[in-house]
Design a protein around this motif. Structure first.
Motif, PDB file in Angstrom:
ATOM      1  N   ASP A  81       0.804  -1.212   0.000  1.00 49.85           N
ATOM      2  CA  ASP A  81       0.000   0.000   0.000  1.00 49.85           C
ATOM      3  C   ASP A  81       0.838   1.264   0.000  1.00 49.85           C
ATOM      4  O   ASP A  81       0.317   2.352  -0.232  1.00 49.85           O
ATOM      5  CB  ASP A  81      -0.959  -0.017   1.188  1.00 49.85           C
ATOM      6  CG  ASP A  81      -2.187  -0.872   0.900  1.00 49.85           C
ATOM      7  OD1 ASP A  81      -2.260  -1.428  -0.208  1.00 49.85           O
ATOM      8  OD2 ASP A  81      -3.058  -0.983   1.770  1.00 49.85           O
ATOM      9  N   VAL A  82       2.111   1.146   0.295  1.00 48.44           N
ATOM     10  CA  VAL A  82       3.060   2.245   0.093  1.00 48.44           C
ATOM     11  C   VAL A  82       4.179   1.717  -0.791  1.00 48.44           C
ATOM     12  O   VAL A  82       4.773   0.678  -0.496  1.00 48.44           O
ATOM     13  CB  VAL A  82       3.645   2.768   1.422  1.00 48.44           C
ATOM     14  CG1 VAL A  82       4.724   3.814   1.153  1.00 48.44           C
ATOM     15  CG2 VAL A  82       2.545   3.355   2.296  1.00 48.44           C
ATOM     16  N   GLU A  83       4.444   2.419  -1.875  1.00 47.58           N
ATOM     17  CA  GLU A  83       5.538   2.067  -2.780  1.00 47.58           C
ATOM     18  C   GLU A  83       6.276   3.345  -3.142  1.00 47.58           C
ATOM     19  O   GLU A  83       5.719   4.214  -3.811  1.00 47.58           O
ATOM     20  CB  GLU A  83       5.016   1.388  -4.045  1.00 47.58           C
ATOM     21  CG  GLU A  83       4.288   0.087  -3.798  1.00 47.58           C
ATOM     22  CD  GLU A  83       3.663  -0.465  -5.062  1.00 47.58           C
ATOM     23  OE1 GLU A  83       4.389  -1.085  -5.845  1.00 47.58           O
ATOM     24  OE2 GLU A  83       2.455  -0.241  -5.275  1.00 47.58           O
ATOM     25  N   MET A  84       7.487   3.464  -2.662  1.00 47.82           N
ATOM     26  CA  MET A  84       8.308   4.626  -2.962  1.00 47.82           C
ATOM     27  C   MET A  84       9.631   4.143  -3.568  1.00 47.82           C
ATOM     28  O   MET A  84      10.354   3.367  -2.943  1.00 47.82           O
ATOM     29  CB  MET A  84       8.592   5.448  -1.706  1.00 47.82           C
ATOM     30  CG  MET A  84       7.369   6.120  -1.122  1.00 47.82           C
ATOM     31  SD  MET A  84       7.791   7.160   0.305  1.00 47.82           S
ATOM     32  CE  MET A  84       6.157   7.826   0.693  1.00 47.82           C
ATOM     33  N   LEU A  85       9.901   4.603  -4.770  1.00 44.96           N
ATOM     34  CA  LEU A  85      11.168   4.282  -5.425  1.00 44.96           C
ATOM     35  C   LEU A  85      12.159   5.385  -5.084  1.00 44.96           C
ATOM     36  O   LEU A  85      11.979   6.542  -5.459  1.00 44.96           O
ATOM     37  CB  LEU A  85      10.982   4.176  -6.932  1.00 44.96           C
ATOM     38  CG  LEU A  85      12.212   3.760  -7.732  1.00 44.96           C
ATOM     39  CD1 LEU A  85      12.705   2.381  -7.293  1.00 44.96           C
ATOM     40  CD2 LEU A  85      11.914   3.743  -9.213  1.00 44.96           C
ATOM     41  N   VAL A  86      13.196   5.031  -4.338  1.00 48.68           N
ATOM     42  CA  VAL A  86      14.194   6.000  -3.871  1.00 48.68           C
ATOM     43  C   VAL A  86      15.430   5.892  -4.754  1.00 48.68           C
ATOM     44  O   VAL A  86      16.042   4.825  -4.838  1.00 48.68           O
ATOM     45  CB  VAL A  86      14.571   5.738  -2.406  1.00 48.68           C
ATOM     46  CG1 VAL A  86      15.628   6.738  -1.936  1.00 48.68           C
ATOM     47  CG2 VAL A  86      13.329   5.812  -1.521  1.00 48.68           C
ATOM     48  N   HIS A  87      15.766   6.984  -5.420  1.00 45.71           N
ATOM     49  CA  HIS A  87      16.922   7.028  -6.314  1.00 45.71           C
ATOM     50  C   HIS A  87      17.941   8.017  -5.762  1.00 45.71           C
ATOM     51  O   HIS A  87      17.636   9.198  -5.572  1.00 45.71           O
ATOM     52  CB  HIS A  87      16.507   7.463  -7.716  1.00 45.71           C
ATOM     53  CG  HIS A  87      17.667   7.680  -8.649  1.00 45.71           C
ATOM     54  ND1 HIS A  87      18.232   6.663  -9.393  1.00 45.71           N
ATOM     55  CD2 HIS A  87      18.382   8.798  -8.946  1.00 45.71           C
ATOM     56  CE1 HIS A  87      19.237   7.142 -10.107  1.00 45.71           C
ATOM     57  NE2 HIS A  87      19.348   8.437  -9.854  1.00 45.71           N
TER      58      HIS A  87
END
Length: 521
Positions: A81-87
């Protein structure tokens, strides 16, 4: 992620065995260079870092059951339910955190859980968060297929993990622009600024009915505000110089996390923390993947056309902040995503519905591309056609094999279809030199040449992808930097909640429930 960025810095090998023993580790399987991609080094041999941060709704412990209001003691990974792509950039000068709405409908690829070969799927079309049911790697593969961005690692946290981390941090200050009571997440706050700890913090980051239009976009904007405030607080409150607080923080974080084996040690987390801690808060950009309403279901989203530029910018390791700090897009206000759309049934950002501007804009879903393989490499047309449809281009996109081969890749378009061709070029990183108008084609035709034997992003003559348009990348992405202290989370003005069976706005619910205690003073 803000915790992982900061808590381990300065610890060295202190209590190494204890903290390493706290971590839950999952091994990735198969050919990850193919299924997840691989970051490319810059001219100095430095590589970016790409991590998928997952918040799961799994309720596999009594504590998570109590917090989530439901129970799944039988196990399972839950939904992401939380998806954060950290670059984090190769030179560690900037970072981008891109949230992906859980309501987005995508093609989930065929994948198998490395921990349980019987837990597999042959692929399907559904909500993006459901891929986690087949393991974290399947969630990673789904997002890699969608975005083309390589993903090296993942971190996952449950409800109870969020609670323990917010307590260990000492609370996070957040602001709401009106009285709010979300009868679903139970968040209840008076207008103004509050220090959220424990369950109150979880209620805030979970709430999807308090902000925006009741969909997922308002919640993501509120999460960005929360994480930004947490990062500022930890860097400025002496947390890292207080041994007792640092111990509690590190102990809580390592207990709360499930990570891939590449991050499954304190040494690895120290390396990550040291890398990310180099990035100043004014050069950390929070964004949300651009979306538009799914024409088949008003309560769901599909990828918006401008998202291809955002994906390309991240994949190309392009900064979304200016060298002096702040986002490069003048239109990226802190409340852009939280404002949502015109009605509760349409959760998409209205500025992310088209590529181009004005009457010349073309929605990607209306662009069908004919993909011809003239490269001499088997399967290339299918690979690129699948990549285009995964990015939201038309379902009429087709793959064919050319009877001849050609050395150079070409993107041909019929008279009047130049804007559509540019949308395809942006999605695939094709330079303008590959585009040409042709009366012999209908719509847009991509001819794959021998100069593009692999991958779904064109390498170009120099071996580097063509730069993405960073203004377009942030169009409708609700971008804000981590040092942005302006504005409060905008409380929804729609009837997104119910109290005693009566629909009402969150502010009306607050007034109608005077005996229900607030989540925080």
């Amino acid at each position: 992620m803000s915790v992982l960025v900061l808590i381990v810095a300065g610890l060295g090998t202190w209590l190494y065995n204890r903290f390493s023993g706290n971590l839950h580790t999952v091994h990735l399987g198969g050919d990850t260079r193919h299924s997840l991609g691989q970051e490319k080094a810059d001219a100095f041999g430095r590589t970016p870092i790409d991590i998928l941060v997952i918040g799961t709704d799994a309720r596999n412990t009594q504590q998570d059951c109590n917090l989530g209001g439901d129970c799944n003691m039988g196990g399972g990974y839950g939904n992401a339910d939380v998806e954060m792509l950290v670059h984090v950039s190769a030179d560690r000068s900037n970072a981008t955190v891109m949230s992906i709405p859980r309501d987005t409908i995508v093609d989930v690829p065929a994948c198998t859980d490395p921990a349980n070969s019987a837990n597999r799927t042959g692929g399907y079309r559904g909500m993006i968060n459901s891929a986690l049911n087949y393991g974290a790697q399947c969630q990673m593969e789904t997002i890699h297929q969608l975005t083309g961005i390589p993903i090296s690692h993942f971190m996952m946290m449950t409800f109870s993990g969020v609670v323990s981390m917010s307590d260990a941090v000492g609370g996070v200050n957040v602001c709401v622009d009106d009285n709010v009571y979300d009868t679903y997440s139970h968040l209840k706050l008076a207008k103004g600024t509050h220090n959220l700890k424990g369950v109150a913090a979880l209620e805030f980051v979970r709430s999807r009915h308090a902000f925006g239009d009741g969909g997922d976009l308002g919640r993501l904007a509120a999460q960005h505000m929360y994480l930004s405030a947490m990062m500022r607080s930890m860097r400025g409150a002496g947390t890292l110089t207080d041994p007792a607080r640092l111990f509690d923080l590190a102990d809580s974080a390592t207990k709360a996390l499930t990570v891939d084996s590449g991050l499954g040690s304190v040494t690895s987390l120290l390396g990550l923390a040291n890398d990310v801690a180099k990035v100043p808060t004014d050069r950390i950009t929070f964004t949300t993947m651009q979306t538009e309403t799914d024409p088949a279901n008003a309560d769901r989203l599909i990828v918006g056309p401008d998202a291809s530029a955002l994906f390309a910018a991240i994949a190309n390791d392009q900064s979304l902040t200016s060298p002096g700090g702040g986002t490069v897009s003048p239109s990226a206000s802190p409340g852009a995503v939280a404002a949502g759309s015109a009605s509760p049934s349409a959760s998409a950002s209205p500025s992310a519905t088209a590529t181009g501007s004005g009457s010349d804009a073309v929605a990607a879903g209306r662009i069908d591309v004919r993909v011809e393989n003239a490269s001499g490499t088997q399967g290339r047309a299918t690979e690129l056609a699948d990549a285009l449809t995964a990015k939201g281009f038309g379902t009429g996109t087709t793959a064919v094999t050319s009877p001849t081969t050609t050395q150079t890749t070409q993107l041909r378009y019929a008279p009047g279809d130049q804007t559509a061709a540019h949308a395809v070029a942006t999605a695939l990183g094709l330079p303008d030199s590959t585009l040409s108008e042709s009366s012999s084609v209908s719509g847009v035709t991509l001819v794959i040449g021998a100069d593009w034997p692999s991958g779904t992003f064109f390498p170009g003559a120099s071996g580097k992808p063509s730069p993405a348009d960073t203004q377009q990348a942030l169009n409708g992405a609700g971008a804000r930097t981590a040092n942005d202290t302006t504005g409060c989370a905008p409380v929804s003005t729609y009837q997104t909640v119910e109290l005693n069976g009566v629909p009402m706005t969150p502010s009306q619910a607050y007034a109608a429930a005077p005996t229900t205690p607030d989540s925080a003073p």
